[in-house]
Scaffold this active site. Structure first.
Site, PDB file in Angstrom:
ATOM      1  N   LYS A  99       0.761  -1.159  -0.060  1.00 48.11           N
ATOM      2  CA  LYS A  99       0.248   0.221   0.009  1.00 48.11           C
ATOM      3  C   LYS A  99       0.936   1.283   0.085  1.00 48.11           C
ATOM      4  O   LYS A  99       0.696   2.179  -0.659  1.00 48.11           O
ATOM      5  CB  LYS A  99      -0.922   0.110   1.183  1.00 48.11           C
ATOM      6  N   ARG A 151      -9.918   0.481   8.616  1.00 46.10           N
ATOM      7  CA  ARG A 151      -9.533  -0.737   9.059  1.00 46.10           C
ATOM      8  C   ARG A 151     -10.559  -1.739   9.985  1.00 46.10           C
ATOM      9  O   ARG A 151     -10.427  -2.796  10.258  1.00 46.10           O
ATOM     10  CB  ARG A 151      -8.306  -0.748   9.659  1.00 46.10           C
ATOM     11  N   ARG A 206      11.671  -5.065   5.481  1.00 50.04           N
ATOM     12  CA  ARG A 206      11.360  -3.611   4.793  1.00 50.04           C
ATOM     13  C   ARG A 206      12.194  -2.671   5.683  1.00 50.04           C
ATOM     14  O   ARG A 206      12.596  -2.898   7.060  1.00 50.04           O
ATOM     15  CB  ARG A 206       9.859  -3.230   5.301  1.00 50.04           C
ATOM     16  N   ARG A 230      11.068  -0.392  11.402  1.00 49.20           N
ATOM     17  CA  ARG A 230       9.756  -0.439  12.305  1.00 49.20           C
ATOM     18  C   ARG A 230      10.112  -1.212  13.523  1.00 49.20           C
ATOM     19  O   ARG A 230      10.181  -2.502  13.147  1.00 49.20           O
ATOM     20  CB  ARG A 230       8.608  -0.425  11.736  1.00 49.20           C
ATOM     21  N   ARG A 234      -0.656  -8.675  13.639  1.00 46.63           N
ATOM     22  CA  ARG A 234      -1.258  -7.729  12.493  1.00 46.63           C
ATOM     23  C   ARG A 234      -1.993  -8.327  11.496  1.00 46.63           C
ATOM     24  O   ARG A 234      -3.221  -7.838  10.953  1.00 46.63           O
ATOM     25  CB  ARG A 234      -0.074  -6.816  11.997  1.00 46.63           C
TER      26      ARG A 234
END
Ligand code: ADP
Ligand code: ADP
Ligand code: ZN
Length: 215
Positions: free
Chosen positions: A13, A88, A127, A161, A172
């Site tokens: 996203k 969400r 990431r 992160r 998640r």
């Protein structure tokens, strides 16, 4: 034109929203980025959000809907936006309807990024982002052209992160399956969902989204 990018953590996203910003002048509204900024600044919202984010659980609906409304008010009425990571939950989807209606804005599309769950853990654990400009990278799929130097701004500082670890990712994903995937039918009933294959290369996914948006 206002759109939602919907997909599980790591679906791409943020990557795709960034491209739409750079190439088509849209503005990315990422509740995750806004919450991380609030945590860093130590605001009241940040204090409420931090532990939940670290655990991979959702932050309360009122908190995120409030910050989305505030952000929209900073933009001109003709500025197209990409909602990234919002809504969400069903409650957030209902709030977004009100937020948009109050501002005479119309939701054009919900782009559903379809991905294999197996690929997500690898995407997320690899990431990292530039600490200065926020450009996104990946250990395997998108390294900087010159190792250790940001392609965009030349910075040599990068960050990861705290919630991008395998254990938190599982939580998640459960949150996504339980609370976020169930909002798709709301938009399907309106005929505005467009499913895009998120497993291609970043450029292929970008092309598919542009085709949907006729850009
Ligand atoms: P999201 O915002 O949905 O959580 P990101 O856009 O941050 O996802 O992407 C997660 C990670 O996967 C990033 O490191 C990014 O560079 C990488 N990535 C994004 N899209 C692709 C893709 N199509 N193929 C391979 N890796 C990707
Ligand atoms: P992802 O890479 O999983 O798409 P985000 O950056 O969108 O991650 O979100 C990171 C965390 O911030 C989430 O796990 C959640 O704790 C919180 N968060 C972000 N957006 C929302 C939202 N719309 N509602 C509730 N919590 C949110
Ligand atoms: Zn940079």
């Amino acid at each position: 034109m206002d759109i939602i990018l919907l997909g599980p953590p790591g679906a791409g996203k943020g990557t795709q929203a960034g491209r739409l910003e750079d190439e088509h002048g849209m503005v990315q509204l990422s509740t995750g980025d806004m919450l991380r900024a609030a945590v860093k600044a130590g605001t009241e919202v940040g204090l409420k959000a931090k532990a939940l984010m670290d655990a991979g659980e959702l932050v309360p609906d009122e908190v995120v809907s409030g910050i989305i409304g505030d952000k929209l008010d900073e933009l001109g009425p003709d500025q197209g936006v990409i909602f990234d990571g919002y809504p969400r939950t069903a409650a957030q989807a209902a709030s977004l309807d009100e937020i948009l209606a109050e501002r005479n804005r119309v939701l054009s599309y919900v782009i559903e990024l379809a991905v294999d769950e197996d690929a997500l853990v690898e995407r997320i654990t690899g990431r990292f982002t530039c600490g200065k400009c926020g450009a996104g990278y990946h250990d395997t799929f998108k390294q900087p052209a010159v190792a250790g130097v940001c392609d965009v701004c030349g910075s040599t500082e990068f960050k990861r992160r705290p919630d991008d670890n395998e254990e938190t990712v599982r939580t998640r994903m459960q949150e996504y399956r339980a609370k976020t995937a169930p909002i798709l039918p709301i938009y399907e009933a309106r005929g505005i969902v467009r499913k895009v294959d998120g497993m291609g290369s970043m450029a292929e996914v970008n092309d598919a989204i542009e085709a949907v948006l006729s850009l």
